[in-house]
Structure formats: structure tokens, C-alpha cells
Design a protein around this motif. Structure first.
Motif, PDB file in Angstrom:
ATOM      1  N   THR A   1       0.828  -1.202   0.000  1.00 48.45           N
ATOM      2  CA  THR A   1       0.000   0.000   0.000  1.00 48.45           C
ATOM      3  C   THR A   1       0.867   1.259   0.000  1.00 48.45           C
ATOM      4  O   THR A   1       1.912   1.304   0.640  1.00 48.45           O
ATOM      5  CB  THR A   1      -0.922   0.006   1.233  1.00 48.45           C
ATOM      6  N   PHE A   2       0.411   2.289  -0.727  1.00 47.92           N
ATOM      7  CA  PHE A   2       1.128   3.562  -0.824  1.00 47.92           C
ATOM      8  C   PHE A   2       0.142   4.635  -1.254  1.00 47.92           C
ATOM      9  O   PHE A   2      -1.056   4.350  -1.418  1.00 47.92           O
ATOM     10  CB  PHE A   2       2.293   3.459  -1.824  1.00 47.92           C
ATOM     11  N   ARG A   3       0.613   5.848  -1.444  1.00 46.91           N
ATOM     12  CA  ARG A   3      -0.256   6.954  -1.862  1.00 46.91           C
ATOM     13  C   ARG A   3       0.326   7.669  -3.071  1.00 46.91           C
ATOM     14  O   ARG A   3       1.541   7.718  -3.243  1.00 46.91           O
ATOM     15  CB  ARG A   3      -0.463   7.960  -0.713  1.00 46.91           C
TER      16      ARG A   3
ATOM     17  N   ASP B   1      -1.197  13.169  -4.535  1.00 42.95           N
ATOM     18  CA  ASP B   1      -2.289  13.917  -3.925  1.00 42.95           C
ATOM     19  C   ASP B   1      -2.869  13.220  -2.700  1.00 42.95           C
ATOM     20  O   ASP B   1      -3.865  13.682  -2.139  1.00 42.95           O
ATOM     21  CB  ASP B   1      -3.401  14.149  -4.955  1.00 42.95           C
ATOM     22  N   GLY B   2      -2.251  12.113  -2.276  1.00 42.04           N
ATOM     23  CA  GLY B   2      -2.713  11.426  -1.082  1.00 42.04           C
ATOM     24  C   GLY B   2      -3.718  10.329  -1.325  1.00 42.04           C
ATOM     25  O   GLY B   2      -4.243   9.738  -0.377  1.00 42.04           O
ATOM     26  N   LEU B   3      -4.019  10.016  -2.579  1.00 43.05           N
ATOM     27  CA  LEU B   3      -4.947   8.932  -2.892  1.00 43.05           C
ATOM     28  C   LEU B   3      -4.324   7.599  -2.503  1.00 43.05           C
ATOM     29  O   LEU B   3      -3.193   7.296  -2.897  1.00 43.05           O
ATOM     30  CB  LEU B   3      -5.281   8.932  -4.384  1.00 43.05           C
ATOM     31  N   GLU B   4      -5.048   6.789  -1.726  1.00 43.72           N
ATOM     32  CA  GLU B   4      -4.494   5.504  -1.297  1.00 43.72           C
ATOM     33  C   GLU B   4      -4.624   4.475  -2.403  1.00 43.72           C
ATOM     34  O   GLU B   4      -5.710   4.231  -2.929  1.00 43.72           O
ATOM     35  CB  GLU B   4      -5.182   5.001  -0.029  1.00 43.72           C
ATOM     36  N   LEU B   5      -3.488   3.862  -2.741  1.00 47.12           N
ATOM     37  CA  LEU B   5      -3.400   2.842  -3.774  1.00 47.12           C
ATOM     38  C   LEU B   5      -2.770   1.591  -3.180  1.00 47.12           C
ATOM     39  O   LEU B   5      -2.102   1.643  -2.145  1.00 47.12           O
ATOM     40  CB  LEU B   5      -2.545   3.337  -4.942  1.00 47.12           C
ATOM     41  N   ALA B   6      -2.967   0.470  -3.845  1.00 45.78           N
ATOM     42  CA  ALA B   6      -2.317  -0.766  -3.423  1.00 45.78           C
ATOM     43  C   ALA B   6      -1.977  -1.592  -4.653  1.00 45.78           C
ATOM     44  O   ALA B   6      -2.658  -1.522  -5.688  1.00 45.78           O
ATOM     45  CB  ALA B   6      -3.217  -1.565  -2.484  1.00 45.78           C
ATOM     46  N   LEU B   7      -0.904  -2.355  -4.553  1.00 44.54           N
ATOM     47  CA  LEU B   7      -0.543  -3.357  -5.548  1.00 44.54           C
ATOM     48  C   LEU B   7      -0.788  -4.712  -4.915  1.00 44.54           C
ATOM     49  O   LEU B   7      -0.369  -4.965  -3.787  1.00 44.54           O
ATOM     50  CB  LEU B   7       0.919  -3.211  -5.949  1.00 44.54           C
ATOM     51  N   VAL B   8      -1.482  -5.581  -5.645  1.00 45.88           N
ATOM     52  CA  VAL B   8      -1.866  -6.880  -5.103  1.00 45.88           C
ATOM     53  C   VAL B   8      -1.415  -7.979  -6.049  1.00 45.88           C
ATOM     54  O   VAL B   8      -1.654  -7.915  -7.264  1.00 45.88           O
ATOM     55  CB  VAL B   8      -3.394  -6.967  -4.892  1.00 45.88           C
ATOM     56  N   ALA B   9      -0.738  -8.989  -5.491  1.00 37.18           N
ATOM     57  CA  ALA B   9      -0.280 -10.140  -6.266  1.00 37.18           C
ATOM     58  C   ALA B   9      -1.168 -11.328  -5.931  1.00 37.18           C
ATOM     59  O   ALA B   9      -1.170 -11.819  -4.802  1.00 37.18           O
ATOM     60  CB  ALA B   9       1.176 -10.448  -5.952  1.00 37.18           C
ATOM     61  N   HIS B  10      -1.937 -11.787  -6.911  1.00 38.98           N
ATOM     62  CA  HIS B  10      -2.852 -12.909  -6.737  1.00 38.98           C
ATOM     63  C   HIS B  10      -2.091 -14.210  -6.994  1.00 38.98           C
ATOM     64  O   HIS B  10      -1.376 -14.323  -7.999  1.00 38.98           O
ATOM     65  CB  HIS B  10      -4.011 -12.771  -7.719  1.00 38.98           C
ATOM     66  N   PRO B  11      -2.212 -15.215  -6.120  1.00 45.38           N
ATOM     67  CA  PRO B  11      -1.408 -16.434  -6.281  1.00 45.38           C
ATOM     68  C   PRO B  11      -1.701 -17.199  -7.562  1.00 45.38           C
ATOM     69  O   PRO B  11      -0.824 -17.910  -8.081  1.00 45.38           O
ATOM     70  CB  PRO B  11      -1.756 -17.263  -5.037  1.00 45.38           C
ATOM     71  N   GLN B  12      -2.918 -17.066  -8.103  1.00 45.41           N
ATOM     72  CA  GLN B  12      -3.235 -17.750  -9.365  1.00 45.41           C
ATOM     73  C   GLN B  12      -2.852 -16.924 -10.595  1.00 45.41           C
ATOM     74  O   GLN B  12      -3.074 -17.347 -11.724  1.00 45.41           O
ATOM     75  CB  GLN B  12      -4.731 -18.102  -9.434  1.00 45.41           C
ATOM     76  N   GLY B  13      -2.266 -15.764 -10.363  1.00 53.06           N
ATOM     77  CA  GLY B  13      -1.819 -14.938 -11.477  1.00 53.06           C
ATOM     78  C   GLY B  13      -2.946 -14.134 -12.096  1.00 53.06           C
ATOM     79  O   GLY B  13      -4.099 -14.170 -11.668  1.00 53.06           O
TER      80      GLY B  13
END
Length: 321
Positions: free
Chosen positions: A118-120, A123-135
Motif C-alpha cells: 500500500t502507498f499513496r 495527492d494522497g490517494l491511497e493505492l495498493a498493488l496486489v499479487a494474486h497467487p493464481q496470477g
């Protein structure tokens, strides 16, 4: 609900300085600017669409960037986190890449068997990068700064923050055709179809949180997919029959839209997959020129004079990326 969405279409947020916004989403996150247009309801500001090579539904993050927009407040009644899908083995690369780009990120954590970072944005918008195990089989946009092997595949999910979950859950299941997937403490997950990246929404129940204020650094609305206009017409009728206050069908040039609020307060949209972003410029040139709908074209000179200059980095040009 007889009609069911297949997943997320796009997420639209409020940004600040448009040049800073473009630099971050094109260079730091490695997305492609697939359309440079204006807010049809307020043509004095841009509407910037970021996504994969062609801007397929489910890959899109869009912005209304006002240079002097005040900061919003994160809280209930809005989407508070927008998550993107990345390859399972790339989370570590992304943490290093964000640090090298001057972006402070949290620790990598595991939730629902997925790695999350998670990061921003600026402008402070919260974003996330997600790695799904099934790709995630979706094709990414490829640049020198963010090569395809690590690149974002598209949207993964959104998180809606609410003070009470029952009515929101009812809208997601009865209004959008989603199904309940699982619950972890005060977080409930719902899925379109069989779920997976691009077809998920989390409902975070935080009754103690303040009410959100939509301005810079917050999400304006979350859009869900409808395959075509006829389905959208029928969908609108079903929502209206349920007593939902839903707009008329609006022409957004690259898709058709209806809007309504879920009971917790978040503005939702149902957008058609068609016609797409290549209707008014070639695929290789997407995003380079300011595109206006026919009803605004007569005012092009006035609109261009109001808009700040936007310099696109070379990453947006396929022959130079």
C-alpha cells in the motif's frame, strides 16, 4: 438481480496538478494515457484516462485533475483504496521501484492469500498493488521504467468504507449481481462472477471513522461493466423498479453511463464496454491529442486556452517506450 456485472470498468478520482498526475501514473506506475479529454460536465478541466495498451475495461484509472483543488478527506461514504493487480513475483520489485521513485510504501502484507503493498499518489490517494497467487492473464503495458514482466495488469479491487454494511451489501448483491465471498473481521469481500483480479470489492466497516469528503486525493466514483447498451437499458429499468434513484443514460463518448449511490454513500456507475477509445484516434496514438466530443468541438479554442499545458513523457508513445 437478473443482470450481473462481470467486474470493474474503471475508477475515477480527483487529482491536483495534471502534469504531476500524468508523470506519476505514466512513469512511476507504468500505465498508458489512453485518452486526453475534458470533464464533459466541466470542460475547463482535463479528464485523463490511464490503462493498458488499448484502455480495456477493467484496466482503467481516470482523473479529473484541478491544479488548485483542495485536499479531500478519507472516510466513510467513499472508495478509500484502489488496488492494482501485479505478478506474484513482482511485489519486491515494486517496493524497490517505488522507493527509488521517492514514494513511501508500507510493509508487504498478506491478506486472503494475496501479497499487498500500500502507498499513496502525490495527492494522497491511497493505492495498493496486489499479487494474486493464481496470477492474472491480462496483458500489461510495457515501458523501459516498468517492464512487462513486473507491470500492472489492471485493476484488482476497490475498498468501500461504510459505517454500516447491511444496505451496502444489499446493493452490491441485488443491484450489481455480486456474490458474498468471505469476511475477515470488519472487512467483507464481494465478487463478480468467479472473482479474481478485476472483479472484487471489499467493504470496510468503520463506524467510528469520519464521513469522507470528495476532493483532491479521493475517489469520485467506481464504475462497473455492462457488455452493451441494451443490457444497460434493462439494468437501469431494474434499478429504477427497485426504487434506486438512477440517472438517465449519459453519452461519455467512449462508453455509455448511468450513475447512482449505494446506501453507504459511494457514487457508483455502470459503464458499457463499447465503443472503446479507438473510435477517434489510432491505437498507436491514443492519449497524445486533446479529444473533444462533437458538442464541445465548436468551443475547442476556448477550452484549450483554459487548460494547462500537458507534456507527455515518452513512455506514452509505443515506438519510443
Amino acid at each position: 438481480m437478473s443482470i450481473k456485472t462481470s467486474g470493474l470498468h474503471h475508477v475515477t478520482a480527483i487529482g491536483g496538478d495534471p502534469q504531476r498526475n500524468a508523470d506519476f501514473y505514466l512513469r512511476t506506475l507504468g500505465l498508458r494515457l489512453v485518452k486526453t479529454t475534458v470533464n464533459f460536465d466541466d470542460p475547463g478541466t482535463y479528464h485523463l484516462y490511464y490503462g493498458d495498451q488499448s484502455g480495456k475495461p477493467g484496466s482503467l484509472m481516470t482523473f479529473f485533475p484541478w491544479k488548485d483543488a483542495p485536499r479531500g478527506r478519507h472516510g466513510t461514504g467513499q472508495a478509500t483504496t484502489t488496488s492494482f493487480s501485479v505478478p506474484e513475483a513482482s511485489i519486491g520489485w515494486w517496493k524497490q521501484h517505488l522507493a527509488a521513485s521517492g514514494v513511501e510504501a508500507g510493509q508487504i502484507r498478506n491478506a486472503d492469500e494475496e501479497d499487498v503493498l500500500t502507498f499513496r499518489d502525490p495527492d494522497g490517494l491511497e493505492l495498493a498493488l496486489v499479487a494474486h497467487p493464481q496470477g492474472d492473464p491480462r496483458d500489461p503495458w510495457d515501458t523501459k521504467l516498468v517492464p512487462a514482466e513486473h507491470a500492472i495488469r489492471g485493476l484488482h479491487s476497490v475498498t468501500l468504507s461504510v459505517s454500516k454494511e447491511d444496505a451496502t451489501a444489499g446493493m452490491l448483491t441485488d443491484g450489481l449481481g455480486l456474490s458474498f465471498a468471505n469476511q475477515d473481521s470488519n472487512r467483507l469481500r464481494f465478487a463478480a462472477g468467479e472473482g479474481g483480479p478485476g472483479a472484487l470489492v471489499d467493504v470496510l466497516v468503520t463506524p467510528e471513522a469520519p464521513r469522507g469528503l470528495v476532493a483532491a486525493g479521493t475517489v469520485h466514483h467506481v464504475a462497473w461493466r455492462a457488455p452493451d447498451e441494451q443490457t444497460q437499458v434493462e439494468w437501469r429499468e431494474e434499478l429504477a423498479d427497485k426504487g434506486v434513484h438512477v440517472t438517465s443514460i449519459l453519452d461519455r463518448q467512449y462508453f455509455r453511463s448511468i450513475y447512482f449511490r449505494e446506501p453507504g454513500g459511494t457514487l457508483l456507475e455502470v459503464a458499457t464496454d463499447e465503443p472503446g477509445f479507438a473510435i477517434d484516434e489510432p491505437l498507436l496514438e491514443l492519449g497524445r491529442a486533446l479529444k473533444l466530443p462533437p458538442w464541445l468541438e465548436p468551443n475547442r479554442a476556448e477550452i484549450e486556452a483554459m487548460l494547462p499545458k500537458l507534456n507527455l513523457p515518452s513512455e506514452n508513445n509505443p515506438e519510443r517506450a
